[in-house]
Scaffold this motif. Structure first.
Motif, PDB file in Angstrom:
ATOM      1  N   ILE A 276      11.927  61.995  32.297  1.00 12.89           N
ATOM      2  CA  ILE A 276      11.773  61.743  30.858  1.00 12.89           C
ATOM      3  C   ILE A 276      10.340  62.096  30.495  1.00 12.89           C
ATOM      4  CG2 ILE A 276      11.883  60.009  29.022  1.00 12.89           C
ATOM      5  CD1 ILE A 276      13.746  58.364  30.845  1.00 12.89           C
ATOM      6  N   TRP A 277      10.152  62.967  29.487  1.00 15.25           N
ATOM      7  CA  TRP A 277       8.778  63.315  29.136  1.00 15.25           C
ATOM      8  C   TRP A 277       8.639  63.554  27.644  1.00 15.25           C
ATOM      9  CZ3 TRP A 277       7.347  67.933  26.844  1.00 15.25           C
ATOM     10  CH2 TRP A 277       8.215  69.015  26.955  1.00 15.25           C
TER      11      TRP A 277
ATOM     12  N   ILE B 246       8.767  58.869  34.145  1.00 19.33           N
ATOM     13  CA  ILE B 246       8.358  58.972  32.737  1.00 19.33           C
ATOM     14  C   ILE B 246       6.964  59.583  32.696  1.00 19.33           C
ATOM     15  CG2 ILE B 246       7.850  57.711  30.614  1.00 19.33           C
ATOM     16  CD1 ILE B 246       9.726  55.499  31.601  1.00 19.33           C
TER      17      ILE B 246
ATOM     18  N   ILE C 176       5.460  55.756  35.960  1.00 20.37           N
ATOM     19  CA  ILE C 176       4.979  56.076  34.609  1.00 20.37           C
ATOM     20  C   ILE C 176       3.641  56.783  34.755  1.00 20.37           C
ATOM     21  CG2 ILE C 176       4.209  55.165  32.394  1.00 20.37           C
ATOM     22  CD1 ILE C 176       5.946  52.665  32.986  1.00 20.37           C
TER      23      ILE C 176
END
Length: 544
Positions: free
Chosen positions: A155-156, A196, A219
């Motif tokens: 996810i970016w 992330i 993260i």
């Protein structure tokens, strides 16, 4: 009833001001199939048309299978784009396992992972797969591969605002590379190494979800301002969270199990092409550990590693190592560290480290030094950068019990660049392993340009504190104890100027020297049990 619950949750996530307009169409229509509905509904204000987007977009209504086998990335990314085009909204992941490659975040779009929802990082195929790492030249030489790229992630988002990922669901990075050792190679196109990744974003909320096996970084946030990370549980195989070049960050109520790398790590790299401070950060009410098998914190079994298991036991809360910009206005409070490394404050790449307050911390069974303060000159920064500073650090109410290492608290600058203005109060230090008296003659190397890890300085000549190249130090209301006889002095001070020791208790099963002093000026000892008060103007070499 379900619609009202979702409505309240959306208001909480998105903020009343932003969400009010989105919610007017009602949730029922959105949940029954926003992908088939028009992108927006018509209304009017002062006689002018007003387009109001649906409140909630259901990924299952956008052909996401959620069966753990079908690659759902196209459906999810298409729905995110539609929501963004409509002005924003909440992407709802109902229960299911959503196998994905790279998910692209967009401004004003929130992801909500419902209970039982899992975003699964699928195994990378021979071709295709995750987004390729973008170029970060000419700055890539100043930080490692993981910090130089964001697009090669599950996810970016980049250059975004008003985004969030929330809800009681899970992100499982099963197919991610951890950047070293066995498993997928992060340098292979189509392979991802972060759960992330965020770059140059603002107004971001990450709340309530879990990360299992997050790859190199659970993260990675670089250049993110106004960031809230709250109530996450991260059980991972490398770093838990890295906060790099960020401003106004709140990290709270998080649990991180990261046996193979750092747990909560603030950094200040050169990845943005300039030196940027990480500043105005609070870390509070967190549990950080490296003592449990992967996944056992998430499932609540808390399985300890069997004796002899070759695990790094990293964990810890750390400032550094990347430190080209530096750190300012950092507060760490009410945290528990267990079975991992201790607290580390490091600036070695030219940045400053100042105005740091640490309070109310418990450390148990720490695997190396409980406190590590290091100013160095590794200088992973453009040529001509000057050495940094480490000033104005307050440490209060710290308990370290049953430390599994003989390393003392280590506070170290380099010649002509002292650490300065350090206050330590209400500290209890207890270590289990002891060292022989012969180790008091150890002369730790300066290691000015090397990676600043406590165990790289070799045997330490003291059991409580090792302080070198330092100015204006106060240590008060402190107790040092060892479970067995340790023949080393409690303090070793070298090139230290202006140091006060007040009400320091030094306990040992057998008598040991109190102080090893080398080139120490303005040492004041007062109210220390078993010692007369002393004022020492200068001493070249003495054992007390």
């Amino acid at each position: 009833m379900a619609d009202n619950t979702a409505r309240r949750e959306f208001l909480r996530l998105a903020g009343k001001g932003a969400a009010t307009g989105m919610l007017l169409p009602g949730l029922a229509a959105a949940q029954s199939g926003p992908a088939q509905a028009t992108a927006a509904q018509s209304a009017s204000r002062d006689g002018k048309p007003l387009r109001i987007p649906p409140a909630v977009w259901n990924v299952r209504a956008s052909d996401a299978a959620g069966d753990g086998k079908t690659i759902d990335t196209p459906a999810i990314n298409s729905l995110i784009e539609r929501a963004a085009h409509a002005g924003g909204g909440l992407i709802w992941f109902p229960p299911g396992i959503y196998a994905c490659y790279s998910i692209h975040l967009r401004s004003n779009v929130a992801l909500y992972l419902d209970a039982g929802a899992v975003i699964l990082a699928a195994d990378a195929p021979p071709s295709g797969g995750y987004d390729h790492p973008e170029s970060n030249q000419p700055w890539e030489a100043y930080q490692d591969f993981g910090h130089n790229h964001w697009h090669n992630s599950l996810i970016w988002g980049e250059d975004l605002q008003n985004i969030s990922i929330t809800g009681p669901g899970r992100i499982w990075g099963r197919g991610l590379s951890k950047g070293r050792g066995s498993g997928p190679d992060a340098n292979t196109p189509g392979v991802a190494n972060k759960a992330i990744a965020l770059k140059n974003c603002r107004s971001v909320i990450l709340r309530d979800f879990q990360i299992l096996q997050g790859g190199h970084f659970g993260i990675l946030a670089t250049g993110v301002n106004n960031l809230t990370i709250d109530n996450l549980t991260i059980d991972t195989n490398r770093d838990g969270m890295d906060i790099d070049c960020c401003r106004n960050v709140r990290i709270s109520n998080c649990t991180v199990n990261s046996p193979w790398d750092d747990g909560i790590c603030l950094k200040s790299s050169y990845a943005l092409g300039r030196a940027v401070l990480t500043e105005d950060v609070t870390v509070s009410n967190c549990f950080v550990t490296a003592g449990y098998e992967l996944g056992s914190v998430l499932d609540g079994t808390f399985r300890r590693f069997p004796d002899g298991t070759p695990v790094a036991r990293q964990g810890r809360i750390k400032l550094g190592t990347e430190s080209a910009g530096g750190f300012r206005n950092i507060a760490i409070s009410n945290c528990v560290l267990d079975g991992c490394k201790g607290l580390a404050l490091e600036t070695v790449d030219g940045g400053l480290l100042e105005e740091v307050a640490i309070s109310n911390i418990t450390l148990r069974s720490i695997t190396d030094t409980p406190l590590f303060l290091r100013l160095g000159r590794r200088m992973r920064a453009p040529q001509g950068s000057s050495i940094g500073t480490l000033n104005r650090v307050l440490i209060d109410n710290i308990v370290s019990y049953d430390c599994a290492s003989p390393l003392p608290v280590m506070i170290m600058g380099v010649p002509d660049h002292p650490v300065a203005d350090i206050r330590i109060n209400n500290l209890y230090l207890h270590h289990r392993p002891a060292a022989p008296a012969s180790q008091a003659s150890a002369a730790p190397p300066e290691q000015q340009t090397l990676y600043p890890e406590a165990n790289r300085f070799g045997p330490m000549p003291s059991q409580g504190f090792f302080i070198r190249h330092a100015r204006n130090i106060t240590i008060a209301n402190t107790e040092i104890a060892c479970a067995s006889a340790d023949g080393r002095p409690f303090f070793a001070l070298a090139d230290v100027n202006d140091i006060d020791l007040f009400r320091v208790r030094m306990r040992a099963p057998e008598p040991a020297p109190r102080f090893l002093l080398q080139d120490v000026r303005e040492l004041r000892i007062s109210a220390c049990r078993g010692m007369a008060d002393q004022n020492i103007s200068w001493v070249k070499n003495r054992v007390i």
